[in-house]
Design an enzyme around this catalytic site. Structure first.
Site, PDB file in Angstrom:
ATOM      1  CG  ASN A  44      -0.426  -0.219   2.521  1.00 19.39           C
ATOM      2  OD1 ASN A  44       0.617  -0.846   2.672  1.00 19.39           O
ATOM      3  ND2 ASN A  44      -1.105   0.288   3.534  1.00 19.39           N
ATOM      4  CD  GLU A  46      -1.652   4.648   4.593  1.00 18.57           C
ATOM      5  OE1 GLU A  46      -1.177   5.505   5.374  1.00 18.57           O
ATOM      6  OE2 GLU A  46      -2.323   3.667   4.975  1.00 18.57           O
ATOM      7  CB  CYS A  55      -5.239  -1.479  -1.785  1.00 19.39           C
ATOM      8  SG  CYS A  55      -6.547  -0.836  -0.733  1.00 19.39           S
ATOM      9  CD  GLU A  57      -5.297  -6.083  -1.361  1.00 21.13           C
ATOM     10  OE1 GLU A  57      -4.829  -4.928  -1.242  1.00 21.13           O
ATOM     11  OE2 GLU A  57      -5.982  -6.625  -0.487  1.00 21.13           O
ATOM     12  CB  CYS A  88     -10.777  -3.114   0.979  1.00 21.35           C
ATOM     13  SG  CYS A  88     -10.170  -2.539  -0.618  1.00 21.35           S
ATOM     14  CB  CYS A  91      -8.625  -5.090  -3.005  1.00 21.31           C
ATOM     15  SG  CYS A  91      -7.566  -3.618  -3.025  1.00 21.31           S
TER      16      CYS A  91
HETATM   17  N1  THU Z   1      -5.265  -1.738   2.610  1.00 25.36           N
HETATM   18  C1  THU Z   1      -4.717  -2.501   1.603  1.00 25.36           C
HETATM   19  O1  THU Z   1      -3.616  -2.204   1.117  1.00 25.36           O
HETATM   20  N2  THU Z   1      -5.428  -3.562   1.158  1.00 25.36           N
HETATM   21  C2  THU Z   1      -6.640  -3.949   1.640  1.00 25.36           C
HETATM   22  O2  THU Z   1      -7.283  -4.828   1.077  1.00 25.36           O
HETATM   23  C3  THU Z   1      -7.146  -3.329   2.870  1.00 25.36           C
HETATM   24  C4  THU Z   1      -6.556  -2.007   3.205  1.00 25.36           C
HETATM   25  C5  THU Z   1      -4.517  -0.565   3.067  1.00 25.36           C
HETATM   26  C6  THU Z   1      -5.133   0.750   2.629  1.00 25.36           C
HETATM   27  C7  THU Z   1      -4.606   1.706   3.677  1.00 25.36           C
HETATM   28  O3  THU Z   1      -3.312   2.146   3.260  1.00 25.36           O
HETATM   29  C8  THU Z   1      -4.420   0.843   4.911  1.00 25.36           C
HETATM   30  O4  THU Z   1      -4.471  -0.508   4.470  1.00 25.36           O
HETATM   31  C9  THU Z   1      -5.502   1.057   5.962  1.00 25.36           C
HETATM   32  O5  THU Z   1      -6.776   0.955   5.415  1.00 25.36           O
END
Ligand code: THU
Length: 134
Positions: A44, A46, A55, A57, A88, A91
C-alpha cells in the site's frame, strides 16, 4: 504450508516491509503468482490527500499487468496485525477482474501462521465482471 505458498507469502511480507503507510500505520503486502509462474508484489502507498492512496493488491495487479500478464493463479495478502488481512471490497473487485474459478486468495493467521484460503467467488459472490460487458 508448502514451499511454493511460503514463497508467495515471503514475497508479500517483503513488500509489506516496504509499505508507505505513515497515516494508518497499517502496512499491507500482496503477492500474485501469475499464469506463467512469476511472482509479482505490491504494497500500500498512502498519500497526504487520503483518497489518493492505493492498496497493496492494486500495486501487485499493476505490476502483473505491466509485465504483460492478466491471470491471477493465486494471491497472498498480509497485514501487520495478527488477524488475517482480508481484501477490501474494491480490491475484491480488482482481483475478480483477473481471476477465474480456480483462483485462490490466501490470507494468514498472524497467531498460528496458518494460511486461510478462499476462492474469489466466496469473497465476492454474484460479482459484476468482464462477462457482463461482453
Ligand atoms: N489496505 C490494503 O492495502 N489492502 C486492503 O485490502 C485493505 C486495506 C490498506 C489501505 C490503507 O493504506 C491501509 O491498508 C488502511 O486501510
Amino acid at each position: 504450508m508448502d514451499a511454493s505458498l511460503k514463497a508467495l507469502f515471503d514475497a508479500a511480507d517483503k513488500a509489506a516491509a516496504k509499505a508507505y503507510a505513515p497515516y494508518s500505520k497499517f502496512s499491507v503486502g500482496a503477492a500474485i503468482r501469475t499464469s506463467t509462474g512469476y511472482i509479482v508484489a505490491g504494497c500500500n502507498v498512502e498519500n497526504a490527500a487520503y483518497p489518493a492512496g492505493t492498496c497493496a493488491e492494486a500495486g501487485a495487479i499493476a505490476a502483473m499487468v505491466a509485465q504483460g500478464e492478466t491471470k491471477i493463479v493465486e494471491i497472498a495478502i498480509v497485514g501487520v496485525k495478527t488477524n488475517p488481512c482480508y481484501p477490501c471490497g474494491a480490491c475484491r473487485q480488482r482481483i475478480f477482474e483477473f481471476s477465474d474459478t480456480s483462483t485462490r486468495v490466501h490470507l494468514r493467521d498472524g497467531v498460528t501462521g496458518e494460511a486461510i484460503t478462499h476462492s474469489i467467488d466466496a469473497l465476492l459472490p454474484h460479482a459484476f465482471g468482464p462477462r457482463d460487458l461482453a
